[in-house]
Design a protein around this motif. Structure first.
Motif, PDB file in Angstrom:
ATOM      1  N   GLU A 214      -2.841 -22.939   5.819  1.00  0.00           N
ATOM      2  CA  GLU A 214      -3.406 -22.994   7.160  1.00  0.00           C
ATOM      3  C   GLU A 214      -2.282 -23.124   8.184  1.00  0.00           C
ATOM      4  N   ALA A 215      -2.402 -22.359   9.273  1.00  0.00           N
ATOM      5  CA  ALA A 215      -1.453 -22.328  10.395  1.00  0.00           C
ATOM      6  C   ALA A 215      -0.215 -21.465  10.120  1.00  0.00           C
ATOM      7  N   GLU A 216      -0.065 -20.987   8.891  1.00  0.00           N
ATOM      8  CA  GLU A 216       1.069 -20.127   8.579  1.00  0.00           C
ATOM      9  C   GLU A 216       0.702 -18.658   8.822  1.00  0.00           C
ATOM     10  N   THR A 217       1.692 -17.789   8.586  1.00  0.00           N
ATOM     11  CA  THR A 217       1.526 -16.350   8.797  1.00  0.00           C
ATOM     12  C   THR A 217       1.516 -15.626   7.464  1.00  0.00           C
ATOM     13  N   VAL A 218       0.669 -14.627   7.352  1.00  0.00           N
ATOM     14  CA  VAL A 218       0.599 -13.838   6.124  1.00  0.00           C
ATOM     15  C   VAL A 218       0.517 -12.365   6.489  1.00  0.00           C
ATOM     16  N   THR A 219       1.087 -11.522   5.629  1.00  0.00           N
ATOM     17  CA  THR A 219       1.058 -10.074   5.843  1.00  0.00           C
ATOM     18  C   THR A 219       0.427  -9.389   4.650  1.00  0.00           C
ATOM     19  N   LEU A 220      -0.575  -8.567   4.919  1.00  0.00           N
ATOM     20  CA  LEU A 220      -1.255  -7.793   3.880  1.00  0.00           C
ATOM     21  C   LEU A 220      -0.774  -6.344   3.966  1.00  0.00           C
ATOM     22  N   SER A 221      -0.501  -5.758   2.819  1.00  0.00           N
ATOM     23  CA  SER A 221       0.084  -4.420   2.778  1.00  0.00           C
ATOM     24  C   SER A 221      -0.954  -3.332   2.530  1.00  0.00           C
ATOM     25  N   CYS A 222      -0.671  -2.160   3.058  1.00  0.00           N
ATOM     26  CA  CYS A 222      -1.524  -1.002   2.848  1.00  0.00           C
ATOM     27  C   CYS A 222      -0.672   0.250   2.983  1.00  0.00           C
ATOM     28  N   THR A 223      -0.813   1.162   2.050  1.00  0.00           N
ATOM     29  CA  THR A 223      -0.195   2.473   2.175  1.00  0.00           C
ATOM     30  C   THR A 223      -1.280   3.520   2.004  1.00  0.00           C
ATOM     31  N   TYR A 224      -1.034   4.697   2.529  1.00  0.00           N
ATOM     32  CA  TYR A 224      -2.047   5.750   2.458  1.00  0.00           C
ATOM     33  C   TYR A 224      -1.366   7.089   2.275  1.00  0.00           C
ATOM     34  N   ASP A 225      -2.143   8.037   1.859  1.00  0.00           N
ATOM     35  CA  ASP A 225      -1.623   9.373   1.636  1.00  0.00           C
ATOM     36  C   ASP A 225      -2.519  10.362   2.364  1.00  0.00           C
ATOM     37  N   THR A 226      -1.924  11.173   3.208  1.00  0.00           N
ATOM     38  CA  THR A 226      -2.664  12.189   3.940  1.00  0.00           C
ATOM     39  C   THR A 226      -1.715  13.293   4.357  1.00  0.00           C
ATOM     40  N   SER A 227      -2.269  14.477   4.534  1.00  0.00           N
ATOM     41  CA  SER A 227      -1.494  15.592   5.067  1.00  0.00           C
ATOM     42  C   SER A 227      -1.802  15.814   6.541  1.00  0.00           C
ATOM     43  N   GLU A 228      -2.711  14.999   7.076  1.00  0.00           N
ATOM     44  CA  GLU A 228      -3.093  15.124   8.464  1.00  0.00           C
ATOM     45  C   GLU A 228      -2.065  14.446   9.366  1.00  0.00           C
ATOM     46  N   SER A 229      -2.008  14.878  10.627  1.00  0.00           N
ATOM     47  CA  SER A 229      -1.113  14.237  11.580  1.00  0.00           C
ATOM     48  C   SER A 229      -1.857  13.303  12.524  1.00  0.00           C
ATOM     49  N   ASP A 230      -3.149  13.538  12.671  1.00  0.00           N
ATOM     50  CA  ASP A 230      -3.959  12.683  13.535  1.00  0.00           C
ATOM     51  C   ASP A 230      -5.064  12.033  12.714  1.00  0.00           C
ATOM     52  N   TYR A 231      -5.179  10.733  12.853  1.00  0.00           N
ATOM     53  CA  TYR A 231      -6.168   9.994  12.067  1.00  0.00           C
ATOM     54  C   TYR A 231      -6.279   8.584  12.629  1.00  0.00           C
ATOM     55  N   TYR A 232      -7.223   7.844  12.107  1.00  0.00           N
ATOM     56  CA  TYR A 232      -7.404   6.444  12.464  1.00  0.00           C
ATOM     57  C   TYR A 232      -7.156   5.587  11.230  1.00  0.00           C
ATOM     58  N   LEU A 233      -6.656   4.404  11.470  1.00  0.00           N
ATOM     59  CA  LEU A 233      -6.516   3.410  10.410  1.00  0.00           C
ATOM     60  C   LEU A 233      -7.202   2.124  10.859  1.00  0.00           C
ATOM     61  N   PHE A 234      -7.792   1.440   9.912  1.00  0.00           N
ATOM     62  CA  PHE A 234      -8.572   0.238  10.225  1.00  0.00           C
ATOM     63  C   PHE A 234      -8.261  -0.872   9.212  1.00  0.00           C
ATOM     64  N   TRP A 235      -8.441  -2.087   9.659  1.00  0.00           N
ATOM     65  CA  TRP A 235      -8.544  -3.231   8.759  1.00  0.00           C
ATOM     66  C   TRP A 235      -9.920  -3.855   8.969  1.00  0.00           C
ATOM     67  N   TYR A 236     -10.643  -4.011   7.850  1.00  0.00           N
ATOM     68  CA  TYR A 236     -11.945  -4.666   7.867  1.00  0.00           C
ATOM     69  C   TYR A 236     -11.860  -5.952   7.076  1.00  0.00           C
ATOM     70  N   LYS A 237     -12.642  -6.930   7.509  1.00  0.00           N
ATOM     71  CA  LYS A 237     -12.758  -8.212   6.825  1.00  0.00           C
ATOM     72  C   LYS A 237     -14.148  -8.306   6.218  1.00  0.00           C
ATOM     73  N   GLN A 238     -14.239  -8.715   4.948  1.00  0.00           N
ATOM     74  CA  GLN A 238     -15.534  -8.900   4.293  1.00  0.00           C
ATOM     75  C   GLN A 238     -15.619 -10.305   3.718  1.00  0.00           C
ATOM     76  N   PRO A 239     -16.274 -11.217   4.427  1.00  0.00           N
ATOM     77  CA  PRO A 239     -16.455 -12.582   3.911  1.00  0.00           C
ATOM     78  C   PRO A 239     -17.491 -12.585   2.786  1.00  0.00           C
ATOM     79  N   PRO A 240     -17.730 -13.734   2.154  1.00  0.00           N
ATOM     80  CA  PRO A 240     -18.716 -13.799   1.074  1.00  0.00           C
ATOM     81  C   PRO A 240     -20.113 -13.337   1.484  1.00  0.00           C
TER      82      PRO A 240
END
Lengths: 118, 114
Positions: A15-41
């Motif tokens: 609690e109160a600290e910082t954390v980084t979550l990683s994500c990589t993706y593969d696409t041949s497109e130049s325009d796109y959207y990226l999102f982070w979603y949270k799913q609680p219980p």
């Protein structure tokens, strides 16, 4: 086809600290959207932050910010001042930019389970 | 403002039985999505509606799955007959339009097939 990879099945932070979550993706497109979603219980997916690929500036929403590296196809989420309520499953997702057909489909990674320790 | 409503929240059935899930989107949202979320996985799109028209159903297993959105508002997803592998969470989402607009998700229905 686009793919999204989250290499960290689980992460924990104090609690109160910082954390980084990683994500990589593969696409041949130049325009796109990226999102982070949270799913609680409760299972309800909640949008945390969104990044348009054509924008160089990294998106920020209060304690949440991203590090978007287009050339490396990397999209990490940083959570600052972690709170107990941040504990959840976090999904990275990709969506094509153009309209029509299957382009509105969100492609999700497998998720990272974040635990926040008091 | 009410969010996306789904029912039931939980359903347990025996294999080969039929099952149906209901979704009521946010008022005014013309686009509705059904996603399948297997355990330990991210959601995968099954079908997308714009009003009453199914504009993307390429991922829907049509031999046993069907969906309808007759009046362009609420929607029903059906499985007949259910198989053991159908055990999963079925999520519904809605948005106003599609191009730039956020998808809002419901709480999902957790299906267990015995």
């Amino acid at each position: 086809a686009q793919t999204v990879t989250q290499s960290q099945p689980e992460m924990s932070v104090q609690e109160a600290e910082t954390v980084t979550l990683s994500c990589t993706y593969d696409t041949s497109e130049s325009d796109y959207y990226l999102f982070w979603y949270k799913q609680p219980p409760s299972r309800q997916m909640i949008l945390v932050i969104r990044q348009e690929a054509y924008k160089q500036q990294n998106a920020t929403e209060n304690r949440f910010s991203v590090n978007f590296q287009k050339a490396a196809k990397s999209f990490s989420l940083k959570i600052s001042d972690s709170q107990l309520g941040d504990a959840a499953m976090y999904f990275c997702a990709y969506r094509r930019y153009f309209s029509g057909g299957s382009n509105y489909k969100l492609t999700f990674g497998k998720g990272t389970l974040l635990t926040v320790n008091p | 403002e009410a969010g996306v409503v789904q029912s039931p929240r939980y359903k347990i059935i025996e294999k080969k039985q039929p099952v149906a899930f209901w979704c009521n989107p946010i008022s005014g949202h013309n686009t509705l999505y059904w996603y399948l979320q297997n355990l330990g996985q991210g959601p995968e799109l099954l079908i997308r509606y714009e009003n009453e028209e199914a504009v993307d159903d390429s991922q829907l297993p049509k031999d046993r799955f069907s969906a309808e959105r007759l009046k362009g508002v609420d929607s029903t997803l059906k499985i007949q007959p259910a198989e053991l592998g159908d055990s999963a969470v079925y999520l519904c989402a809605s948005s106003f339009g599609t191009v730039n607009n956020e998808q809002f998700f419901g709480p999902g229905t957790r299906l267990t097939v015995l």
